[in-house]
Structure formats: structure tokens, C-alpha cells
Design an enzyme around this catalytic site. Structure first.
Site, PDB file in Angstrom:
ATOM      1  N   LYS A   8       0.855  -1.197   0.000  1.00 50.94           N
ATOM      2  CA  LYS A   8       0.000   0.000   0.000  1.00 50.94           C
ATOM      3  C   LYS A   8       0.882   1.234   0.000  1.00 50.94           C
ATOM      4  O   LYS A   8       2.029   1.197   0.453  1.00 50.94           O
ATOM      5  CB  LYS A   8      -0.940   0.024   1.210  1.00 50.94           C
ATOM      6  N   ASP A 131      -2.033  -1.729  10.335  1.00 50.73           N
ATOM      7  CA  ASP A 131      -2.335  -1.661   8.894  1.00 50.73           C
ATOM      8  C   ASP A 131      -3.036  -2.913   8.375  1.00 50.73           C
ATOM      9  O   ASP A 131      -3.456  -2.948   7.212  1.00 50.73           O
ATOM     10  CB  ASP A 131      -1.039  -1.476   8.086  1.00 50.73           C
TER      11      ASP A 131
HETATM   12  O1  C5P Z   1       0.248  -1.458  15.086  1.00 51.22           O
HETATM   13  P1  C5P Z   1       1.682  -1.565  14.707  1.00 51.22           P
HETATM   14  O2  C5P Z   1       2.322  -2.785  15.324  1.00 51.22           O
HETATM   15  O3  C5P Z   1       1.931  -1.478  13.256  1.00 51.22           O
HETATM   16  O4  C5P Z   1       2.369  -0.299  15.355  1.00 51.22           O
HETATM   17  C1  C5P Z   1       3.750  -0.255  15.609  1.00 51.22           C
HETATM   18  C2  C5P Z   1       4.052   0.962  16.431  1.00 51.22           C
HETATM   19  O5  C5P Z   1       3.909   2.134  15.635  1.00 51.22           O
HETATM   20  C3  C5P Z   1       3.161   1.208  17.615  1.00 51.22           C
HETATM   21  O6  C5P Z   1       3.608   0.491  18.736  1.00 51.22           O
HETATM   22  C4  C5P Z   1       3.323   2.706  17.810  1.00 51.22           C
HETATM   23  O7  C5P Z   1       4.546   3.011  18.423  1.00 51.22           O
HETATM   24  C5  C5P Z   1       3.405   3.206  16.392  1.00 51.22           C
HETATM   25  N1  C5P Z   1       2.086   3.595  15.879  1.00 51.22           N
HETATM   26  C6  C5P Z   1       1.507   4.772  16.350  1.00 51.22           C
HETATM   27  N2  C5P Z   1       0.280   5.144  15.882  1.00 51.22           N
HETATM   28  C7  C5P Z   1      -0.364   4.415  14.962  1.00 51.22           C
HETATM   29  C8  C5P Z   1       0.213   3.231  14.442  1.00 51.22           C
HETATM   30  C9  C5P Z   1       1.444   2.851  14.937  1.00 51.22           C
HETATM   31  O8  C5P Z   1       2.087   5.446  17.176  1.00 51.22           O
HETATM   32  N3  C5P Z   1      -1.553   4.819  14.506  1.00 51.22           N
END
Ligand code: C5P
Length: 285
Positions: A8, A131
Site C-alpha cells: 500500500k 495496517d
Molecule cells: O500497530 P503496529 O504494530 O503497526 O504499530 C507499531 C508501532 O507504531 C506502535 O507500537 C506505535 O509506536 C506506532 N504507531 C503509532 N500510531 C499508529 C500506528 C502505529 O504510534 N496509529
């Protein structure tokens, strides 16, 4: 069972103040593109997982796609064993959602095989990553919340991107932390005149851009060099460092790649796609 899992890009990414749960609220149009990983999932005597990139095995057993298979199997209460093979074309830690796309495609393949319904897959998706809910549907969608509020939009097709991944790997948590430290900056505005007409209503600024540059300053050198060579604004996808610019069609985007400096992790012409994954016929059928 085989599937393609599509990368994406973020067509703009507006970020709000960090929430008490540590995530940042987002507003972004997510768009699936033609760059894809290939997944194979088969019943097997023993569990195994292999992930290949450029002819080399890059990791064994803890990737997100495998965790998706385990989660579906757990919910189905199935004793079945699987062999998962992943052929990676989407660069990791690039802002292209490769790991999430693989996980979503693995949810679909395992869910189809074990008769786990879509509603349950939608419940599992956000537990794997922010995502993954988008990747489960794919296409074009307005994404909000931490990434888990996905509102599908009518497909916006009929243009191409020249997509370049500079030689840096950016960890998403580090880029969000830099965004906090910088005082919650907004990203550069992309003038509507440089954007295909069908995207002119989309706010294409990426607020994580100043944070990605703070973590990896070379990203700004790459952006400036590409913008100069292509004579148009270049913007970033997700938490970077992937950069892209808009072109009329795939031929024009492909021609623009001749100007990409040496050393990029990826330089490819891609087109928007209306889906996030595609089931493929089995090789022996
Ligand atoms: O959800 P995911 O594992 O992809 O997120 C990884 C990290 O990215 C989260 O722990 C956070 O630190 C950051 N993040 C964030 N806000 C979001 C998505 C991700 O701060 N909307």
C-alpha cells in the site's frame, strides 16, 4: 493455496497527538498498488515457515504472516499443520505495509481453508498490526483511528506512481517517537496542480515526513534529487522512507526511473489496484 499480497501507499497521512494507549490517531487515504509479495500456504505434516527475498532465506518462524496463520488456526480449534512460503518483493521497514499485506493475505488463505468467516478475520486483523485491517479489504480506503477504522472508497485508478525506496530502514515506532519529540509537526503541502485530477480532493501532506528526515536525514536528499530530476513534487508513504511521485501512466513512470540515483532499495513503476490481495491458481492445477 497461493495469493499475491499487495503493498500500500499512503496518499497523505495526517497525524494527531499520541493517545493514552500509545498510538497516534491518523487520517489517511490508503491505496493498494501493484507491487506484491507471493504467499503459498499448504497443509503439511509439520509446521514450517520460510521467507525469501532476492534468493535468500531472510527469516524463520516469527513473521507476521505466520502469526496470522496461528491465530486463525487457534480460533478454528484446528490441529492442522501448515507450510508457509513467502516470496518477498515489498521492501521491509519502508512504509509500504509489506508485513501487514502478507498477514492479511495469510488470514484470507488460512480462513478460507479452515472455514473461518470474514467477521472473525476482521476481529483478528487489528491484533496483528494497525495496517492489517486495511490490507484485508485493500483497494482505496479512508483510514482513521490507529489504522483500524477503514472506510472503503470507490476505486481511484487511472494514474501511476514512480516509487523509490532510499537506502534506509525506518522502524515505525521510532518515526512516531521522533514526531512527538519534534513537537507534532505537519508535513509539506503538495500542490494540487501536481496531482492527478481524480486525487485533487485528497490532502496529500504526510505529517511523518519531518520525523522520518530527523531519523534518516538522507531521505530529504533523495526527495530533493528526485523532485529536481522529475520536475514535480515527491512525497513519502507511511513512516517512510518510500518516496513517490505521480505520473500519467505506467510507461511514463517507468521512463522516470532512469533518473533514480544508484543505491535505491527499490525503484519501480506501480499502479493503483482495486484489491489488497489476489488468490492465484495452485501451481500444479
Ligand atoms: O500497530 P503496529 O504494530 O503497526 O504499530 C507499531 C508501532 O507504531 C506502535 O507500537 C506505535 O509506536 C506506532 N504507531 C503509532 N500510531 C499508529 C500506528 C502505529 O504510534 N496509529
Amino acid at each position: 493455496m497461493q495469493a499475491d499480497a499487495l503493498a500500500k501507499v499512503n496518499l497523505g497521512l495526517l497525524v494527531g497527538r499520541r493517545r493514552p494507549d500509545g498510538f497516534h490517531p491518523l487520517r489517511s487515504v490508503f491505496q493498494s498498488v501493484s507491487l506484491a509479495d507471493r504467499l503459498e500456504l499448504e497443509s503439511a505434516v509439520e509446521d514450517s515457515v520460510e521467507s525469501w527475498a532476492g534468493g535468500e532465506v531472510i527469516d524463520g518462524d516469527r513473521n507476521l504472516a505466520w502469526r496470522a496463520v496461528e491465530a486463525v488456526r487457534g480460533h478454528a480449534g484446528s490441529p492442522e499443520r501448515f507450510r508457509l512460503r513467502l516470496r518477498k518483493h515489498i521492501p521491509a521497514a519502508a512504509g509500504l505495509g509489506g508485513g501487514s499485506a502478507d498477514a492479511a493475505a495469510a488470514l484470507r488463505l488460512a480462513g478460507g481453508h479452515l472455514a473461518v468467516g470474514h467477521a472473525l478475520l476482521e476481529e483478528i486483523a487489528p491484533t496483528l498490526g494497525s495496517d492489517v485491517p486495511f490490507c484485508l479489504s485493500g483497494g482505496t480506503a479512508l483510514v482513521q483511528g490507529r489504522g483500524d477504522e477503514v472506510a472503503p472508497l470507490d476505486p481511484i485508478l487511472g494514474y501511476a506512481l514512480a516509487l523509490v525506496v532510499p537506502p534506509a530502514e525506518l522502524a515505525t515506532p521510532q518515526v512516531f517517537a521522533a514526531w512527538d519529540d519534534l513537537g507534532e509537526p505537519t508535513g509539506p503541502v503538495i500542490p494540487a496542480s501536481a496531482v492527478p485530477p481524480q486525487l485533487r480532493h485528497v490532502d496529500l501532506r504526510n505529517d511523518l515526513y519531518p520525523a522520518a528526515v530527523a531519523v534518516a536525514p538522507a531521505v530529504d536528499d533523495w526527495r530533493q534529487e528526485l523532485a529536481g530530476a522529475w520536475g514535480r513534487p515527491v512525497t513519502m508513504s507511511g513512516s517512510g522512507p518510500s518516496l513517490y511521485a505521480f505520473f500519467v501512466d505506467e510507461d511514463e513512470a517507468a521512463a522516470a526511473l532512469a533518473a533514480v540515483p544508484r543505491g535505491a532499495r527499490l525503484a519501480e513503476a506501480v499502479t493503483p489496484q482495486p484489491v489488497g490481495w489476489r488468490a492465484l491458481p495452485d501451481p500444479d492445477e
